[in-house]
Design a protein around this motif. Sequence first.
Motif, PDB file in Angstrom:
ATOM      1  N   UNK A 141      35.182  29.428  46.193  1.00  0.00           N
ATOM      2  CA  UNK A 141      35.936  28.246  45.764  1.00  0.00           C
ATOM      3  C   UNK A 141      36.041  28.123  44.246  1.00  0.00           C
ATOM      4  N   UNK A 142      34.988  28.509  43.533  1.00  0.00           N
ATOM      5  CA  UNK A 142      35.027  28.355  42.079  1.00  0.00           C
ATOM      6  C   UNK A 142      36.132  29.202  41.463  1.00  0.00           C
ATOM      7  N   UNK A 143      36.427  30.350  42.091  1.00  0.00           N
ATOM      8  CA  UNK A 143      37.501  31.206  41.578  1.00  0.00           C
ATOM      9  C   UNK A 143      38.850  30.525  41.799  1.00  0.00           C
ATOM     10  N   UNK A 144      39.022  29.934  42.978  1.00  0.00           N
ATOM     11  CA  UNK A 144      40.264  29.208  43.247  1.00  0.00           C
ATOM     12  C   UNK A 144      40.419  28.051  42.272  1.00  0.00           C
ATOM     13  N   UNK A 145      39.355  27.280  42.100  1.00  0.00           N
ATOM     14  CA  UNK A 145      39.405  26.112  41.208  1.00  0.00           C
ATOM     15  C   UNK A 145      39.720  26.516  39.773  1.00  0.00           C
ATOM     16  N   UNK A 146      39.131  27.618  39.321  1.00  0.00           N
ATOM     17  CA  UNK A 146      39.362  28.072  37.945  1.00  0.00           C
ATOM     18  C   UNK A 146      40.818  28.452  37.697  1.00  0.00           C
ATOM     19  N   UNK A 147      41.569  28.733  38.768  1.00  0.00           N
ATOM     20  CA  UNK A 147      42.963  29.154  38.612  1.00  0.00           C
ATOM     21  C   UNK A 147      43.967  28.054  38.947  1.00  0.00           C
ATOM     22  N   UNK A 148      43.473  26.856  39.232  1.00  0.00           N
ATOM     23  CA  UNK A 148      44.383  25.744  39.505  1.00  0.00           C
ATOM     24  C   UNK A 148      44.987  25.252  38.195  1.00  0.00           C
ATOM     25  N   UNK A 149      46.316  25.240  38.084  1.00  0.00           N
ATOM     26  CA  UNK A 149      46.936  24.791  36.825  1.00  0.00           C
ATOM     27  C   UNK A 149      46.861  23.272  36.679  1.00  0.00           C
TER      28      UNK A 149
END
Length: 209
Positions: A141-149
Amino acid sequence: PPSQFGGGYIEQFFQNQRIDMGKLLKAANNGTPIRIWVSDSPYTICGFHFICHMLKDVACELSAVHLPKYVQISEEKIISYSDWAEIEPNKFNEFLYLEKHISPLEKQIYSSHWYNLMNENALLRAVVNGELISVPENFYDHIIIDNIPDEDFIMASLIGTVLGKHKLGLNDCWVALRIERMIEEQKLIIIGDKGKSYSYGKILRKTQM
């Protein structure tokens, strides 16, 4: 997309898996050599361990072909791969030189590791530092969150960014399901939808995380 998991899809999927597994076990018990195509994707590593466990008491030849991280096709050009799905079926024979025999002892080691993972009964497994381990379902999840614009975005765009930037061996469905969970947890809100004809067409906005 996540919607495909309704309407009996799961039942049919696993029924097909059981049929294929029955064919494999029959062939192995008849002495047919078994070759496993493995990449760094967690699902193929899991599959490899699973097959070793299923064949632990079967005296058949077992081998594996591990997908290389890249292939040099000329002095100026290198192609990188993350999964066998990226290889055309008629190109598989070009990788047979990488085939490695799996000894009975190695098979037992992989089988034992899979047995231990089954006992842990975790929701998700990942390859960390080359080892297959149990992890919590929010592991990525942290990878997804880090890429949320910061601006509004389409779900498909975020999925593409995550899969394109990070060679994690994940598929789009898993990333979409984690995004759906973030919507349920109100970390993301839906402000629009491009319609069913557009895969992952929800228009989303980040909330305060």
